[in-house]
Write an enzyme that holds these catalytic residues in place. Structure first.
Site, PDB file in Angstrom:
ATOM      1  N   VAL A   1       0.829  -1.208   0.096  1.00  0.00           N
ATOM      2  CA  VAL A   1       0.067   0.165  -0.203  1.00  0.00           C
ATOM      3  C   VAL A   1       0.989   1.207   0.101  1.00  0.00           C
ATOM      4  CG1 VAL A   1      -1.695   1.343   1.259  1.00  0.00           C
ATOM      5  CG2 VAL A   1      -1.860  -1.144   0.939  1.00  0.00           C
TER       6      VAL A   1
ATOM      7  N   HIS B   1      13.884  -7.306  19.691  1.00  0.00           N
ATOM      8  CA  HIS B   1      14.160  -8.037  20.774  1.00  0.00           C
ATOM      9  C   HIS B   1      14.527  -9.510  20.419  1.00  0.00           C
ATOM     10  CE1 HIS B   1      11.080 -11.090  20.129  1.00  0.00           C
ATOM     11  NE2 HIS B   1      11.233 -11.634  21.213  1.00  0.00           N
TER      12      HIS B   1
ATOM     13  N   TYR C   1      12.315 -15.442  28.133  1.00  0.00           N
ATOM     14  CA  TYR C   1      11.284 -16.626  27.979  1.00  0.00           C
ATOM     15  C   TYR C   1      11.775 -17.645  27.189  1.00  0.00           C
ATOM     16  CZ  TYR C   1      10.362 -14.424  23.338  1.00  0.00           C
ATOM     17  OH  TYR C   1      10.357 -14.182  22.040  1.00  0.00           O
TER      18      TYR C   1
ATOM     19  N   ASP D   1     -18.249  11.517  32.036  1.00  0.00           N
ATOM     20  CA  ASP D   1     -18.932  12.630  32.952  1.00  0.00           C
ATOM     21  C   ASP D   1     -18.165  13.925  32.603  1.00  0.00           C
ATOM     22  OD1 ASP D   1     -16.716  11.929  34.285  1.00  0.00           O
ATOM     23  OD2 ASP D   1     -17.810  12.198  36.214  1.00  0.00           O
TER      24      ASP D   1
END
Length: 858
Positions: free
Chosen positions: A182, A233, A288, A591
């Protein structure tokens, strides 16, 4: 999946990006009945070369932000419903274990248990070292203190999930076209008109930018500066391990294998192999792990931030290297470069935890990119500057299923929802950002900071200190510095949390300010309590410039506000009215207080901090032709003088009468404070007698000095946000984004008094049903802890004391120094929300007794 080669000339909705987020969004749009959806991507399908291609697919569901856990929970169920050719679920529910190397991390893992209980993550457990080793035999139990185990965590292949979601979407009419970069998005006065690709133009009405690390590039073409930051990473995969012998899997017959191999090369054969044991995190070392058959994958965030320039990100190269992968930097694995972990190299930490990997060759290794945002949360929703343009970026595989579902519901119904109901996305909304956050200078630094802390133990009140500070200064900034204000960054503003110059107040009030424990006592000063009590008993002055302010102008401004607001907005010039803005499902969108300042002019005041810009965008989105909505936040200095002696203080310097008769509650006036013009509202978020004062910014510091000088004989002191938060919670005033948001309607929130059902407004049908008792799943509950010495923080579970069942969670919590107890707000099943009901709060592993109270407490 079958992909098309022909690009259509037109489509209803074009999704740019066929990674996991784009596929999830397209699938859910089709599921909701959307027709004419087209998905395009610059890469091959389904292996596009984006982050979904290289990601190891581990899914830890528990996080402190509720939205991330809710997205993950839905994603797990979605991926579990997808099947491979053998009819097996794509999701590998192996369980997940997060280990602790320190006592501090074990305390953190206890918090994860509590967040899991709050958000509904099934069966969270703390394990001892030997229990961890039973589930993960390669872990050295002597290297850890224990672990957190979530049985339903697991792993899914991003490529397989993309292919399966795309296949399902295609069966519902969605078209996918690969190899289609694109170049631009055409827009006009009415918004999106077309997507322009290298292969042609596609006319359309909507575009979803789901390009993740490339999102900033596409946004810049439209003048929409998305603060999405690519970061790198490391991921490595060992050679086969003897300890895992016999676990190798032949994936050559997998339907995505050849396509995957064309982008990822030989690594695809290993990346597609499933784990057979729990996934693993060692957050103390920012690492991990998961096994790939007979090998172990080792992921590392344990290095200095690496932030590539978005302008230099390209596509897949002809030799088969992925666009979202950069060359491996060996130095970052073998040396300690992480700013917060200077003592141990990642490889050393990995070998300690998994001795079987020590000395073994790492056969596959790369730096994989993903996207960060300034608060670590997704960047999604409708872009206010361009009607028809939507974003979905900075989203991991873990959360992509839920994010795609919520976004599709938002696009189709106007309300983000998951199957269990509405989900509030205030902190994920693309419109939450301020102008400075769109700069690459800011996005680079803060994206890098978010990377740095991704596995750190982060306190909920932590703010960054080393980068991108002193960007926005209120007119009173220098006055705050002179009084030794503790300044915290809020939406770029430097805002006082407390004033060290008020330390002398502790001599008078210190015995009413209980000591706090370690965790809740961080980023806190007892001066906050002293400032609070001084406001209640004397008078205080608070800088509220950062609260978002809008001016709505036009002949039809009153009619427009009535359409938007739940209360009766037929007010006179000079009147102030508290009201709500609701979405189509009746959820409270904001609010606000509305002041009519002239016949065709209104001032709207709403929440500041991170979420205030969402409200500005909401009002602008609904404004009709002929009504102008101006954001006047920066052009008006604002402050509130409040407390029993506020009238005496201001009467000395105001050229108008301030009595109840002359200046009633919820009215406004324009007058002079000495030589400064002000618009004053007789309202106070602290819940005391008070006036909010607004003046052009250039007068702000002078006005501040006038008020402090006039109040000196009455004991006036400036006070910060810490005191304000405790003042407002005692009075039962809601804080939007914490104890008020779109997941609850006005009647659940206890705000039915701000609704006039004789008027017509957005969401009225749903709100009226709630007024009749329908759709009341929870009710707001004001809790106080029974022990006046105890204090808790938000997001912890509320329990039935008889069964230990989780019945809710704390939306907000602050110590109430005037009532002498910690005050918290929750939403509970109606039978538990009755005043006098006993409940418990699980906090830091202990059960705190609490009672539901009648509100307001004061």
């Amino acid at each position: 999946m079958s992909t098309e080669d022909t690009l259509p000339d037109e489509a209803g909705t074009v999704v740019v990006g066929a990674g996991i987020v784009g596929c999830s969004t397209a699938y859910h749009l089709a599921e909701l009945g959307r027709e004419d959806v087209l998905v395009v991507d610059r890469g091959p399908l389904p292996t596009t070369g984006g982050s979904s291609t290289h990601a190891p697919g581990i899914m830890f569901q528990t996080d402190e932000p509720k939205v991330l856990s809710k997205f993950a929970l839905y994603s797990r169920k979605l991926y579990s419903s997808l099947e491979n050719d053998e009819g097996e679920p794509l999701y590998n529910q192996t369980g997940g274990i997060e280990v602790a190397r320190s006592d501090e991390r074990m305390d953190y893992l206890q918090r994860r248990v509590e967040w899991a209980n709050s958000w509904g993550v099934p069966d969270p457990q703390l394990l001892g070292p030997e229990q961890v080793a039973e589930k993960l035999p390669l872990v050295d139990p002597d290297a850890i203190e224990g672990g957190y185990y979530s049985p339903t965590d697991g792993q899914v292949s991003g490529v397989r999930a993309c292919a399966a979601l795309a296949e399902e979407a295609e069966s519902m009419g969605v078209r996918f076209v690969g190899h289609t970069p694109v170049e631009d998005i055409e827009t006009g006065r009415d918004g999106v008109q077309a997507v322009v690709t290298e292969r042609g133009r596609v006319a359309c009405e909507e575009v979803v930018v789901a390009t993740n690390i490339w999102a900033r590039q596409l946004g810049d073409k439209l003048g929409v500066h998305l603060p999405v930051t690519p970061v790198e990473h490391q991921y490595t995969i060992t050679e086969p391990l003897e300890e895992l012998q016999g676990l190798h899997q032949d994936v050559s017959d997998d339907p995505v294998y050849e396509n995957y191999r064309s982008v990822s090369g030989d690594a695809s054969e290993v990346l597609l192999q499933n784990p057979d044991r729990p996934i693993l995190r060692d957050q103390d070392n920012a690492m991990y792990f998961r096994n790939h058959g007979d090998r172990y994958g080792i992921g590392s965030y344990n290095h200095e931030p690496i932030v590539p320039d978005p302008e230099e990100l390209g596509g897949n190269d002809p030799e088969g290297n992925q666009a979202s992968v950069h060359d491996f930097t060996e130095y970052h694995l073998e040396n300690a470069t992480h700013p917060d972990r200077p003592d141990k190299a990642p490889r050393t930490a990995s070998d300690e935890l998994l001795p079987a990997t020590k000395g073994r060759e790492l056969e596959f290794k790369y730096n994989g990119m993903f996207a960060e945002s300034p608060n670590g949360l997704p960047v999604m929703g409708p872009v206010q500057e361009v009607p028809g343009l939507w974003t979905a970026a900075a989203i991991w595989i873990t959360h992509a299923g839920g994010a795609g579902k919520a976004l599709a519901e938002w696009m189709e119904t106007g309300v983000p929802q998951l199957p269990e109901g509405p989900i509030d996305l205030a902190h994920c909304d693309v419109n939450r950002f301020d102008a400075h956050e769109g700069s690459w200078d800011f996005a680079r630094d803060i994206g890098g900071e978010e990377y740095r802390i991704v596995y750190n133990i982060v306190h909920p009140k932590w703010v960054w200190t080393d980068h991108q500070r002193d960007i926005r200064r209120t007119p009173m900034y220098h006055a705050h510095e002179e009084r030794d204000a503790e300044l915290w960054a809020e939406a770029g503003w430097e805002e006082p949390q407390w004033f060290d110059s008020n330390a002398d107040l502790l001599a008078e009030y210190g015995d009413r300010v209980p000591e706090r424990g370690d965790w809740e006592g961080r980023y806190y000063s007892p001066i906050e309590g002293a400032e609070h009590l001084n406001v209640r008993e004397n008078v205080g002055l608070h800088d509220m410039t950062s609260f978002n302010k809008m001016e709505v102008v036009g002949r039809d401004a009153g009619e427009f506000l009535q359409h938007l607001c739940t209360n009766d907005m037929d007010i006179d010039v000079g009147q102030v009215r508290y009201t709500l803005l609701c979405n189509e499902a009746g959820g409270v969108r904001a609010d606000i207080t509305v002041t009519r300042t002239d016949e065709d002019r209104y001032l709207l005041l709403t929440t500041g901090r991170e979420v205030g810009n969402n409200h500005v965008a909401w009002v602008r989105e609904h404004a009709p032709e002929g009504v102008v909505v101006n954001d006047v936040t920066s052009s008006l200095a604002a402050m509130v003088c409040t407390g029993p002696d506020a009238r005496e203080t201001l009467s000395k310097i105001a050229d108008t009468e301030l009595s109840d008769e002359a200046f009633p509650y919820f009215t406004s006036k324009e007058f002079f404070v000495k030589n400064v013009p002000v618009t004053a509202l007789r309202v106070s978020y602290a819940g005391e007698l008070g006036w909010e004062l607004y003046t052009p910014s250039e007068y702000g510091e002078t006005l501040w000095e006038h008020v402090l000088e006039a109040g000196e004989e009455f004991g006036i002191r400036p006070y910060g946000n810490g005191a304000l938060d405790s003042l407002r919670i005692e009075k039962g005033f809601r804080l939007w984004g914490e104890d008020l948001h779109t997941e609850h309607n006005p009647y659940e929130a206890g705000l039915g008094f701000a609704v006039d059902l004789e008027t017509e407004f957005v969401g009225k049908e749903a709100v009226a049903a709630a007024a009749d008792g329908d759709n009341i799943r929870h009710k707001v509950a004001c809790l106080t802890l029974d022990d006046p010495e105890q204090t808790v923080l938000a997001h912890r579970p509320v329990l039935d004391p008889d069964t230990d069942d989780t019945i809710g969670y704390l939306h907000s919590a602050e110590y109430g120094y005037s009532v002498g107890a910690c005050v918290a707000y929750s939403y509970l099943p109606p039978e538990y929300a009755e005043p006098g009901t006993d409940v418990e709060v699980l906090y830091e592993g202990d059960h705190y007794e609490a009672t539901v109270r009648e509100e307001p407490l004061l």
